[in-house]
Write a protein that holds these residues in place. Sequence first.
Motif, mmCIF file in Angstrom:
data_model
loop_
_atom_site.group_PDB
_atom_site.id
_atom_site.type_symbol
_atom_site.label_atom_id
_atom_site.label_comp_id
_atom_site.label_asym_id
_atom_site.label_seq_id
_atom_site.Cartn_x
_atom_site.Cartn_y
_atom_site.Cartn_z
ATOM 1 N N ASN C 71 0.790 -1.229 0.000
ATOM 2 C CA ASN C 71 0.000 0.000 0.000
ATOM 3 C C ASN C 71 0.818 1.273 0.000
ATOM 4 O OD1 ASN C 71 -2.823 -0.647 -0.062
ATOM 5 N ND2 ASN C 71 -2.451 -1.732 1.837
ATOM 6 N N CYS C 72 2.076 1.187 0.348
ATOM 7 C CA CYS C 72 2.880 2.408 0.368
ATOM 8 C C CYS C 72 2.952 2.987 -1.046
ATOM 9 C CB CYS C 72 4.276 2.107 0.885
ATOM 10 S SG CYS C 72 5.331 3.545 0.790
ATOM 11 N N PRO C 73 2.574 4.247 -1.203
ATOM 12 C CA PRO C 73 2.465 4.806 -2.556
ATOM 13 C C PRO C 73 3.794 4.972 -3.270
ATOM 14 C CG PRO C 73 1.421 6.221 -0.927
ATOM 15 C CD PRO C 73 2.200 5.210 -0.185
ATOM 16 N N ASN C 74 4.894 5.100 -2.543
ATOM 17 C CA ASN C 74 6.132 5.369 -3.253
ATOM 18 C C ASN C 74 7.240 4.389 -2.923
ATOM 19 O OD1 ASN C 74 6.401 6.306 -0.691
ATOM 20 N ND2 ASN C 74 6.185 8.431 -1.283
ATOM 21 N N GLY C 75 6.861 3.214 -2.499
ATOM 22 C CA GLY C 75 7.856 2.163 -2.329
ATOM 23 C C GLY C 75 8.879 2.458 -1.258
ATOM 24 N N SER C 76 8.448 3.012 -0.139
ATOM 25 C CA SER C 76 9.411 3.286 0.921
ATOM 26 C C SER C 76 9.687 2.068 1.779
ATOM 27 C CB SER C 76 8.882 4.386 1.836
ATOM 28 O OG SER C 76 8.408 5.448 1.102
ATOM 29 N N ILE C 77 8.887 1.045 1.618
ATOM 30 C CA ILE C 77 9.027 -0.109 2.498
ATOM 31 C C ILE C 77 9.424 -1.326 1.675
ATOM 32 C CG2 ILE C 77 7.833 -1.632 4.101
ATOM 33 C CD1 ILE C 77 5.958 0.727 4.696
ATOM 34 N N GLU C 78 10.506 -1.971 2.079
ATOM 35 C CA GLU C 78 10.915 -3.215 1.409
ATOM 36 C C GLU C 78 11.065 -4.278 2.476
ATOM 37 O OE1 GLU C 78 14.076 -3.396 -1.678
ATOM 38 O OE2 GLU C 78 13.763 -1.231 -1.687
ATOM 39 N N LEU C 96 13.150 -3.048 5.649
ATOM 40 C CA LEU C 96 13.938 -1.899 5.215
ATOM 41 C C LEU C 96 13.008 -0.727 4.934
ATOM 42 C CD1 LEU C 96 16.491 -0.502 4.278
ATOM 43 C CD2 LEU C 96 16.263 -1.645 2.079
ATOM 44 N N PHE C 97 13.231 0.349 5.645
ATOM 45 C CA PHE C 97 12.381 1.535 5.509
ATOM 46 C C PHE C 97 13.232 2.660 4.913
ATOM 47 C CE2 PHE C 97 10.818 5.381 8.000
ATOM 48 C CZ PHE C 97 9.850 5.700 7.058
ATOM 49 N N HIS C 98 12.847 3.092 3.700
ATOM 50 C CA HIS C 98 13.591 4.175 3.047
ATOM 51 C C HIS C 98 13.024 5.498 3.540
ATOM 52 C CE1 HIS C 98 15.378 1.511 -0.045
ATOM 53 N NE2 HIS C 98 14.260 0.851 0.105
ATOM 54 N N ARG C 101 12.502 8.345 1.038
ATOM 55 C CA ARG C 101 11.395 8.366 0.091
ATOM 56 C C ARG C 101 10.058 8.623 0.771
ATOM 57 N NH1 ARG C 101 11.920 2.801 -2.968
ATOM 58 N NH2 ARG C 101 14.060 2.953 -3.674
ATOM 59 N N CYS C 102 10.019 8.400 2.057
ATOM 60 C CA CYS C 102 8.743 8.435 2.769
ATOM 61 C C CYS C 102 8.163 9.846 2.759
ATOM 62 C CB CYS C 102 8.954 7.984 4.203
ATOM 63 S SG CYS C 102 7.479 8.072 5.198
ATOM 64 N N THR C 103 6.857 9.922 2.577
ATOM 65 C CA THR C 103 6.203 11.222 2.566
ATOM 66 C C THR C 103 5.324 11.426 3.792
ATOM 67 O OG1 THR C 103 4.484 10.226 1.271
ATOM 68 C CG2 THR C 103 6.126 11.471 0.085
ATOM 69 N N PHE C 104 5.404 10.527 4.747
ATOM 70 C CA PHE C 104 4.644 10.657 5.994
ATOM 71 C C PHE C 104 3.142 10.710 5.748
ATOM 72 C CE2 PHE C 104 8.802 12.503 6.377
ATOM 73 C CZ PHE C 104 9.314 11.779 7.420
ATOM 74 N N CYS C 105 2.695 9.908 4.808
ATOM 75 C CA CYS C 105 1.269 9.924 4.516
ATOM 76 C C CYS C 105 0.499 9.079 5.520
ATOM 77 C CB CYS C 105 1.012 9.425 3.109
ATOM 78 S SG CYS C 105 1.461 7.710 2.881
ATOM 79 N N GLY C 106 1.140 8.089 6.093
ATOM 80 C CA GLY C 106 0.477 7.286 7.108
ATOM 81 C C GLY C 106 -0.369 6.148 6.582
ATOM 82 N N ILE C 107 -0.316 5.880 5.295
ATOM 83 C CA ILE C 107 -1.139 4.800 4.757
ATOM 84 C C ILE C 107 -0.696 3.451 5.317
ATOM 85 C CG2 ILE C 107 -1.753 3.595 2.626
ATOM 86 C CD1 ILE C 107 -1.724 6.174 1.196
ATOM 87 N N CYS C 108 0.608 3.285 5.542
ATOM 88 C CA CYS C 108 1.117 2.018 6.059
ATOM 89 C C CYS C 108 0.506 1.712 7.426
ATOM 90 C CB CYS C 108 2.632 2.044 6.130
ATOM 91 S SG CYS C 108 3.301 3.541 6.847
ATOM 92 N N VAL C 109 0.495 2.722 8.294
ATOM 93 C CA VAL C 109 -0.055 2.521 9.633
ATOM 94 C C VAL C 109 -1.549 2.225 9.541
ATOM 95 C CG1 VAL C 109 -0.422 3.588 11.871
ATOM 96 C CG2 VAL C 109 1.669 4.032 10.623
HETATM 97 S S1 SF4 Z 1 4.134 6.935 5.649
HETATM 98 FE FE1 SF4 Z 1 3.419 6.678 3.563
HETATM 99 S S2 SF4 Z 1 5.247 6.929 2.310
HETATM 100 FE FE2 SF4 Z 1 5.934 6.602 4.410
HETATM 101 S S3 SF4 Z 1 6.290 4.398 4.534
HETATM 102 FE FE3 SF4 Z 1 4.215 4.752 5.245
HETATM 103 S S4 SF4 Z 1 2.959 4.480 3.421
HETATM 104 FE FE4 SF4 Z 1 5.049 4.747 2.720
#
Ligand code: SF4
Lengths: 380, 157, 173
Positions: C71-78, C96-98, C101-109
């Motif tokens: 679900n991470c929109p920009n591939g910050s999580i591997e 691995l958390f990049h 690249r992370c935009t702090f959108c919070g979709i992962c949580v």
């Molecule tokens: S906060 Fe958004 S961009 Fe950052 S790791 Fe989570 S889903 Fe990806």
Amino acid sequence: MEAQSKSVDTLSHPEALQTDVITLNMGPQHPSTHGALRLILKLDGERVVSAQPDIGYVHRGYEKMAEAMTYNQYIYLTDRLDYLSAIFNEWCYCLACEQLAGIEVPRRAEYLRVISGELCRLSSHLVWLGAMGMDVGAFTPLTYTFREREMILEIFDLLCGQRMTFNYCRIGGVARDLPAGFIERVRDFLKYFERMPDVYDRLLSDNAIFLARTRGIGTLTQELAHSHAVTGPNLRGSGVSKDLRKDDPYSVYAEFDFKVCTQSEGDALARYRVRVEEMRQSARIIKQALDQLPAGEITAKVSRVFRPPVGETYARVESSRGIQGFYLVSDGSAKPARCRIRVPSFAGLSVMPKLLHHVQVADVVAIMGSIDFIVPEIDR
Amino acid sequence: MSRPELQVEQLQAAFPEAKAEAGKAFGPELLLGSVEQLVAVCEQLKTAQEFGLEVLEDYTALDTGEQFILVLRLTSNQIITRKLTVKVSISRAGAKVPTLCPVYGSAEWYEREIFDMFGIRFSGHPDMRRILLPDEWKGHPLRKDYKDERMLKRPGA
Amino acid sequence: MNRFFKEPWDAVLSLVTGLMITLRQMFSKPCTIQYPEERLIWPDRTRGRLVMPRTEAGKHKCTACLMCQRNCPNGSIEIKVKTIAGSNKRELDDYLFHLDRCTFCGICVETCPFDALRMSHEHEIAVQDKARLKLHLQTETIRFNPAWRGALPAKDDTVEAQKPGQSSEERAD
Ligand code: SF4
Ligand code: SF4
């Protein structure tokens, strides 16, 4: 030299000076272009002969990116279009998705969107007001408007955890309900803010220098505004009373009592007046929305993987700069086949070459400031 | 005071060569048979009393894979609820599209953007350059066959 | 003649009005803080850096379901997954958390079904070396903090009690 006895009045005949036309690059890094925008000015002395905006410095390929992302993943990206009033981008995008799938948004969610949207409009206009004042040489309003804006940003931090990139709207509603103490906080802010537009008015609208710098400057005629599809406060500053919130009410705007502010002159001062008045109206809408806030769900039932049926739609909202539109085409998969973003600033900037024709160099900054465009939105 | 919305029959009567439909997205839809009519139709939509659509709010294209579709959103600042979508399909291989610049001022930049993103050239346009991408960019990104090896790959995708 | 005097007079008057407003500000409370010494208190929902907090027992809750990565929109999580020897159970190998690249959108949580991720309030995350922005979250031993409520799924969130604005009478009956 003394041999030339005949003198020419160079004020009324500037061509007698035989000055060269010089080309001036204004930007991409220039404090008054409000972002990475380059303006190629051709100057004859103090007069602008031609002005060509050169855009694309912050192009990020939003429309292309949409084709590689699912509908849900794209919401957070739209925040970064018009970052000063991010809610409208999200709202418009979610509205388009909802239209595609025929989703009914719960009333409470609509109210939350209106409250956050109008707060956003306030904060965006505050930034504009400060920047506009600074463009014409008044530094103090900037410090005041940013103080007020800071309060709004803190309210947003409370509501959705970020100050500018909210990621708050969801397809079918909003992400979360109001946090504890939110309504109190907004009411306190509104109470404080109530008298502020008058303070700005006293600081700027009565100031002789400000008036001299803006009255009759950059007059946008109605014909020009129609032809270049200018929308929002710029259009209303030219005497056209067009506001989607009133004329094509989306969401729950029909339930609020507010005025559409217009000014007939079309100059920088008129655009300024429209925006200050809009701030008052926004505050009124927020107050009413808080009073009428219904209880209930905050999202409609939408499956996690959003797959709208095949079709297309075009949704518009009235953002703080004008009409924001999303054109979505769905091929039935989880990713949009085409996502087109209609941004108000694009039209607002395309009228620039005509507005800047034959003005003084010093007025270029004032006119650009009064149009209130925002570059990341133009470049997408 | 507000005059009624545009009617499909009214459009069909005014433009017999085109096909008018009740659209869902943005007013009725007018599907033009050929792109040559575009300028004349827009001229009439803009100037004729019964239409009065003097604002070109949005102008974009769409790549369906087999052909391009130009999509125009016309609206009015006088009769504000009035809106109309005009669509015309053109072939993907270098169709000649006449420019709308003389009719609508906003078309100038919109057409530059369409050229930039889709590679559709507009004949008669005063300044047919790229607008968002740098001049030396290769390809037109919003075509479905555009490839770029620098695009980010998502893990697991 | 009237104009000759009136315009400068108006200008001076408007200047004085402006100065009065500014003068008044001098006696109001400052709205800034002295940053490194003083700090703001962040609201609970603030979305700072992503962390994988440990429970009381010192374990993280991730089951390597890959939901966040997808679900991470920009591939910050591997995520690397390993299977436990002797069974076909899957387990987290490397997260691995990049951060770059992370935009702090919070979709992962928001989408993690096991409540394994949180957005902490850590926001001073600038580093001088880009390599230090590649984080292996499973190696960190950050204790769970209940104040980290950023981007939590709506059902787990603390909210204002819903009461319709004007209907205090309605509520009474
Ligand atoms: S906060 Fe958004 S961009 Fe950052 S790791 Fe989570 S889903 Fe990806
Ligand atoms: S962090 Fe959550 S969503 Fe991501 S793999 Fe672990 S359990 Fe799944």
